[in-house]
Design a protein around this motif. Structure first.
Motif, PDB file in Angstrom:
ATOM      1  N   ILE A 173       0.613  -1.200   0.090  1.00  0.00           N
ATOM      2  CA  ILE A 173       0.092  -0.044  -0.002  1.00  0.00           C
ATOM      3  C   ILE A 173       0.794   1.266  -0.087  1.00  0.00           C
ATOM      4  O   ILE A 173       0.662   2.117  -0.624  1.00  0.00           O
ATOM      5  CB  ILE A 173      -0.959   0.259   1.096  1.00  0.00           C
ATOM      6  N   ALA A 174       1.939   1.242   0.852  1.00  0.00           N
ATOM      7  CA  ALA A 174       3.021   2.364   0.799  1.00  0.00           C
ATOM      8  C   ALA A 174       3.266   2.647  -0.569  1.00  0.00           C
ATOM      9  O   ALA A 174       3.602   3.746  -0.767  1.00  0.00           O
ATOM     10  CB  ALA A 174       4.087   1.975   2.112  1.00  0.00           C
ATOM     11  N   ARG A 175       3.548   1.615  -1.199  1.00  0.00           N
ATOM     12  CA  ARG A 175       4.268   1.761  -2.533  1.00  0.00           C
ATOM     13  C   ARG A 175       3.397   2.770  -3.785  1.00  0.00           C
ATOM     14  O   ARG A 175       3.592   3.275  -4.616  1.00  0.00           O
ATOM     15  CB  ARG A 175       4.594   0.274  -3.373  1.00  0.00           C
ATOM     16  N   GLY A 176       2.005   2.693  -3.135  1.00  0.00           N
ATOM     17  CA  GLY A 176       1.269   3.684  -3.647  1.00  0.00           C
ATOM     18  C   GLY A 176       0.178   3.132  -4.905  1.00  0.00           C
ATOM     19  O   GLY A 176      -0.657   3.871  -5.269  1.00  0.00           O
ATOM     20  N   ALA A 177       0.470   2.072  -5.587  1.00  0.00           N
ATOM     21  CA  ALA A 177      -0.357   1.756  -6.894  1.00  0.00           C
ATOM     22  C   ALA A 177      -1.470   0.929  -6.574  1.00  0.00           C
ATOM     23  O   ALA A 177      -2.393   0.867  -7.127  1.00  0.00           O
ATOM     24  CB  ALA A 177       0.473   0.940  -7.800  1.00  0.00           C
ATOM     25  N   LEU A 178      -1.600   0.604  -5.244  1.00  0.00           N
ATOM     26  CA  LEU A 178      -2.872  -0.551  -5.187  1.00  0.00           C
ATOM     27  C   LEU A 178      -3.513  -0.085  -3.918  1.00  0.00           C
ATOM     28  O   LEU A 178      -2.972   0.268  -2.836  1.00  0.00           O
ATOM     29  CB  LEU A 178      -2.306  -1.900  -5.062  1.00  0.00           C
ATOM     30  N   ARG A 179      -4.841  -0.497  -3.922  1.00  0.00           N
ATOM     31  CA  ARG A 179      -5.600  -0.277  -2.551  1.00  0.00           C
ATOM     32  C   ARG A 179      -5.351  -1.499  -1.753  1.00  0.00           C
ATOM     33  O   ARG A 179      -5.500  -2.628  -2.310  1.00  0.00           O
ATOM     34  CB  ARG A 179      -7.099   0.073  -3.006  1.00  0.00           C
TER      35      ARG A 179
END
Ligand code: ADP
Length: 221
Positions: free
Chosen positions: A158-164
């Protein structure tokens, strides 16, 4: 870690690295590469095959229709991800197209590295356990699992940003469970602390791999 047996008559020690999404495979593979390993990345090959003009696109359109391609001419990854997670039959159909290509290209890259004298080859294969990629022309001498608790996988992805969160959880549910991956491991690197701890563990395992692979050179020495 115990000593790694020297491969019989192989040009390089072949290590398959695997782990669930967000486990730290890419981080570990980058550290091995920094130390001189040749990394063959199945995900990167898969992205090349499905980029605009990619070799697998005609077969994908044939199997899934023109909707499989986005306006940029590449496979619409978000749409296809939704389709294959909703339907295991669709997933197998996409894998049946991609896996033989990935196996062939991975073998070609491994030969390229070996011809340049690289003595430790790392095959980064996220779905090693799930797919038939273990039974390729170049079966690995060692299976290395990057392992961490599921809540850390979710947190980091999640922290990587692309996925919920719900998307990450669906991906984890579709991947082999942790116990199944650990059951096939020859070596395990636990990534439950700081990234620097993982890199230090990679360093110790690299020493064992390098000692079993004749002629290997440690670029960080
Ligand atoms: P994978 O390739 O298995 O999906 P990555 O190596 O890309 O995993 O790691 C997922 C994310 O978590 C990346 O953003 C990475 O920088 C970060 N990460 C990896 N290991 C750690 C760690 N030990 N502590 C904090 N962040 C980490």
């Amino acid at each position: 870690m115990s000593t790694v047996p020297r491969p019989q008559s192989a040009a390089a020690l072949r290590v398959a690295i695997t782990g669930g999404i967000g486990s730290g495979k890419t981080t570990a593979a980058a550290e091995f590469a920094r130390r001189g390993a040749g990394v063959v990345d199945a995900d990167a090959i898969s992205r090349e095959l499905t980029a605009a003009g990619g070799a697998a696109l005609p077969d994908i359109v044939g199997a899934f229709g023109p909707d499989a391609i986005g306006p940029d001419g590449a496979m619409d990854r978000a749409r296809m991800r939704a389709r294959v997670f909703a339907d295991a039959g669709e997933r197998r159909r996409l894998e049946a197209i991609l896996h033989p290509w990935i196996a062939r290209i991975a073998a070609a890259r491994a030969h390229e590295f070996a011809s340049r004298g690289t003595s430790v080859l790392l095959f980064d294969i996220p779905l090693l356990v799930e797919s038939g990629l273990l039974r390729t022309a170049l079966p690995p001498h060692r299976i290395l699992v990057i392992d961490c608790p599921v809540h850390r996988q979710i947190e980091r992805t999640i922290a990587r940003g692309a996925l919920r969160r719900s998307e990450v959880e669906a991906i984890i549910d579709a991947q082999a469970p942790r116990t199944r991956r650990l059951a096939v491991a020859d070596d395990i690197l636990v990534n439950d602390g700081a990234a620097a701890d993982l890199c230090a563990r990679v360093g110790r395992l690299w020493d064992a791999y390098a000692a079993s692979a004749p002629g290997v050179r440690d670029d960080t020495a």
